[in-house]
Write a protein that holds these residues in place. Structure first.
Motif, PDB file in Angstrom:
ATOM      1  N   ASP A  20       0.806  -1.224   0.000  1.00  0.00           N
ATOM      2  CA  ASP A  20       0.000   0.000   0.000  1.00  0.00           C
ATOM      3  C   ASP A  20       0.843   1.280   0.000  1.00  0.00           C
ATOM      4  OD1 ASP A  20       0.928  -0.283   2.606  1.00  0.00           O
ATOM      5  OD2 ASP A  20      -0.946   0.360   3.530  1.00  0.00           O
ATOM      6  N   GLU A  21       2.152   1.160  -0.189  1.00  0.00           N
ATOM      7  CA  GLU A  21       3.039   2.321  -0.187  1.00  0.00           C
ATOM      8  C   GLU A  21       3.565   2.682  -1.575  1.00  0.00           C
ATOM      9  OE1 GLU A  21       5.167   2.558   4.077  1.00  0.00           O
ATOM     10  OE2 GLU A  21       5.857   0.874   2.854  1.00  0.00           O
ATOM     11  N   ILE A  22       2.845   2.314  -2.615  1.00  0.00           N
ATOM     12  CA  ILE A  22       3.311   2.583  -3.974  1.00  0.00           C
ATOM     13  C   ILE A  22       3.444   4.084  -4.227  1.00  0.00           C
ATOM     14  CG2 ILE A  22       1.039   2.482  -5.074  1.00  0.00           C
ATOM     15  CD1 ILE A  22       4.362   1.215  -6.549  1.00  0.00           C
ATOM     16  N   SER A  23       2.562   4.891  -3.680  1.00  0.00           N
ATOM     17  CA  SER A  23       2.673   6.337  -3.896  1.00  0.00           C
ATOM     18  C   SER A  23       3.931   6.888  -3.228  1.00  0.00           C
ATOM     19  CB  SER A  23       1.429   7.078  -3.421  1.00  0.00           C
ATOM     20  OG  SER A  23       1.228   6.901  -2.047  1.00  0.00           O
ATOM     21  N   LEU A  24       4.288   6.345  -2.079  1.00  0.00           N
ATOM     22  CA  LEU A  24       5.526   6.760  -1.424  1.00  0.00           C
ATOM     23  C   LEU A  24       6.730   6.344  -2.268  1.00  0.00           C
ATOM     24  CD1 LEU A  24       7.129   7.936   0.934  1.00  0.00           C
ATOM     25  CD2 LEU A  24       6.908   5.708   2.076  1.00  0.00           C
ATOM     26  N   ALA A  25       6.702   5.145  -2.817  1.00  0.00           N
ATOM     27  CA  ALA A  25       7.793   4.682  -3.681  1.00  0.00           C
ATOM     28  C   ALA A  25       7.927   5.585  -4.901  1.00  0.00           C
ATOM     29  CB  ALA A  25       7.562   3.236  -4.105  1.00  0.00           C
ATOM     30  N   GLN A  26       6.800   5.997  -5.484  1.00  0.00           N
ATOM     31  CA  GLN A  26       6.835   6.892  -6.636  1.00  0.00           C
ATOM     32  C   GLN A  26       7.421   8.246  -6.257  1.00  0.00           C
ATOM     33  OE1 GLN A  26       2.652   6.599  -7.597  1.00  0.00           O
ATOM     34  NE2 GLN A  26       3.082   5.268  -9.361  1.00  0.00           N
ATOM     35  N   GLU A  27       7.075   8.737  -5.095  1.00  0.00           N
ATOM     36  CA  GLU A  27       7.597  10.023  -4.612  1.00  0.00           C
ATOM     37  C   GLU A  27       9.117   9.957  -4.425  1.00  0.00           C
ATOM     38  OE1 GLU A  27       7.379  12.440  -0.431  1.00  0.00           O
ATOM     39  OE2 GLU A  27       5.500  11.594  -1.185  1.00  0.00           O
ATOM     40  N   ILE A  28       9.588   8.881  -3.831  1.00  0.00           N
ATOM     41  CA  ILE A  28      11.029   8.731  -3.614  1.00  0.00           C
ATOM     42  C   ILE A  28      11.744   8.530  -4.943  1.00  0.00           C
ATOM     43  CG2 ILE A  28      12.823   7.303  -2.545  1.00  0.00           C
ATOM     44  CD1 ILE A  28      10.827   6.844  -0.216  1.00  0.00           C
ATOM     45  N   ALA A  29      11.153   7.784  -5.860  1.00  0.00           N
ATOM     46  CA  ALA A  29      11.752   7.608  -7.190  1.00  0.00           C
ATOM     47  C   ALA A  29      11.915   8.963  -7.876  1.00  0.00           C
ATOM     48  CB  ALA A  29      10.901   6.670  -8.037  1.00  0.00           C
ATOM     49  N   GLN A  30      10.911   9.820  -7.766  1.00  0.00           N
ATOM     50  CA  GLN A  30      11.001  11.161  -8.358  1.00  0.00           C
ATOM     51  C   GLN A  30      12.150  11.948  -7.739  1.00  0.00           C
ATOM     52  OE1 GLN A  30       9.386  12.181 -11.007  1.00  0.00           O
ATOM     53  NE2 GLN A  30      10.466  14.107 -10.973  1.00  0.00           N
ATOM     54  N   LYS A  31      12.317  11.841  -6.424  1.00  0.00           N
ATOM     55  CA  LYS A  31      13.435  12.514  -5.754  1.00  0.00           C
ATOM     56  C   LYS A  31      14.771  11.983  -6.264  1.00  0.00           C
ATOM     57  CE  LYS A  31      11.035  13.694  -1.500  1.00  0.00           C
ATOM     58  NZ  LYS A  31      10.990  13.589  -0.045  1.00  0.00           N
ATOM     59  N   LEU A  32      14.839  10.672  -6.508  1.00  0.00           N
ATOM     60  CA  LEU A  32      16.070  10.082  -7.034  1.00  0.00           C
ATOM     61  C   LEU A  32      16.369  10.609  -8.438  1.00  0.00           C
ATOM     62  CD1 LEU A  32      15.610   6.429  -5.779  1.00  0.00           C
ATOM     63  CD2 LEU A  32      17.414   8.005  -5.077  1.00  0.00           C
ATOM     64  N   PHE A  33      15.356  10.689  -9.296  1.00  0.00           N
ATOM     65  CA  PHE A  33      15.550  11.219 -10.646  1.00  0.00           C
ATOM     66  C   PHE A  33      16.045  12.662 -10.592  1.00  0.00           C
ATOM     67  CE2 PHE A  33      12.630   7.754 -12.008  1.00  0.00           C
ATOM     68  CZ  PHE A  33      13.432   7.204 -12.990  1.00  0.00           C
ATOM     69  N   GLN A  49      21.590   7.059  -0.434  1.00  0.00           N
ATOM     70  CA  GLN A  49      22.566   8.075  -0.844  1.00  0.00           C
ATOM     71  C   GLN A  49      21.993   9.483  -0.758  1.00  0.00           C
ATOM     72  OE1 GLN A  49      23.514   5.673  -4.507  1.00  0.00           O
ATOM     73  NE2 GLN A  49      25.514   6.627  -4.133  1.00  0.00           N
ATOM     74  N   ILE A  50      20.658   9.594  -0.690  1.00  0.00           N
ATOM     75  CA  ILE A  50      20.036  10.897  -0.490  1.00  0.00           C
ATOM     76  C   ILE A  50      19.316  10.928   0.865  1.00  0.00           C
ATOM     77  CG2 ILE A  50      19.897  11.485  -2.946  1.00  0.00           C
ATOM     78  CD1 ILE A  50      16.870  10.791  -2.814  1.00  0.00           C
ATOM     79  N   LYS A  51      19.827  10.128   1.785  1.00  0.00           N
ATOM     80  CA  LYS A  51      19.394  10.099   3.185  1.00  0.00           C
ATOM     81  C   LYS A  51      17.965   9.606   3.392  1.00  0.00           C
ATOM     82  CE  LYS A  51      22.780  13.506   4.432  1.00  0.00           C
ATOM     83  NZ  LYS A  51      23.073  14.823   4.926  1.00  0.00           N
ATOM     84  N   ILE A  52      17.545   8.654   2.549  1.00  0.00           N
ATOM     85  CA  ILE A  52      16.239   8.007   2.715  1.00  0.00           C
ATOM     86  C   ILE A  52      16.504   6.512   2.865  1.00  0.00           C
ATOM     87  CG2 ILE A  52      13.998   7.518   1.679  1.00  0.00           C
ATOM     88  CD1 ILE A  52      14.326  10.140   0.067  1.00  0.00           C
ATOM     89  N   SER A  53      16.227   5.966   4.021  1.00  0.00           N
ATOM     90  CA  SER A  53      16.555   4.567   4.299  1.00  0.00           C
ATOM     91  C   SER A  53      15.433   3.627   3.852  1.00  0.00           C
ATOM     92  CB  SER A  53      16.848   4.384   5.788  1.00  0.00           C
ATOM     93  OG  SER A  53      17.339   3.082   6.016  1.00  0.00           O
ATOM     94  N   ARG A  54      15.195   3.598   2.537  1.00  0.00           N
ATOM     95  CA  ARG A  54      14.190   2.716   1.955  1.00  0.00           C
ATOM     96  C   ARG A  54      14.833   1.914   0.830  1.00  0.00           C
ATOM     97  NH1 ARG A  54       8.873   3.789   4.004  1.00  0.00           N
ATOM     98  NH2 ARG A  54       8.461   1.832   2.947  1.00  0.00           N
ATOM     99  N   SER A  55      14.225   0.770   0.508  1.00  0.00           N
ATOM    100  CA  SER A  55      14.771  -0.160  -0.489  1.00  0.00           C
ATOM    101  C   SER A  55      14.306   0.207  -1.896  1.00  0.00           C
ATOM    102  CB  SER A  55      14.351  -1.589  -0.150  1.00  0.00           C
ATOM    103  OG  SER A  55      14.847  -1.960   1.104  1.00  0.00           O
TER     104      SER A  55
END
Length: 80
Positions: A20-33, A49-55
């Motif tokens: 149920d955290e797909i929107s959070l994953a999308q948000e973090i992916a955008q930050k990575l891009f 590497q950008i101080k977010i401890s998620r997989s």
């Protein structure tokens, strides 16, 4: 001496995303891009590497920005 968790974030295990955290994953992916953009062409960037401890990480098999892909909750099985 470690003053804050941010100083050793690369040394700790990351937290997987739940279904149920797909929107959070999308948000973090955008930050990575956004974070990798100034360094292109680059092979990839991981959330810690950008101080977010998620997989989650982004990568390009040939360093071409058009080929950047997202990997969420990656795993591997050693072959040897």
């Amino acid at each position: 001496t470690v003053d804050s968790p941010q100083q050793y974030i690369l040394a700790i295990r990351t937290e997987n995303f739940k279904e149920d955290e797909i929107s959070l994953a999308q948000e973090i992916a955008q930050k990575l891009f956004l974070a990798i953009h100034p360094y292109l062409p680059a092979a990839g960037l991981a959330a810690p590497q950008i101080k977010i401890s998620r997989s989650i990480f982004i990568y390009s098999y040939d360093r071409n920005p058009k080929h950047l892909e997202v990997a969420i909750n990656p795993t591997f099985v050693p072959i040897d």
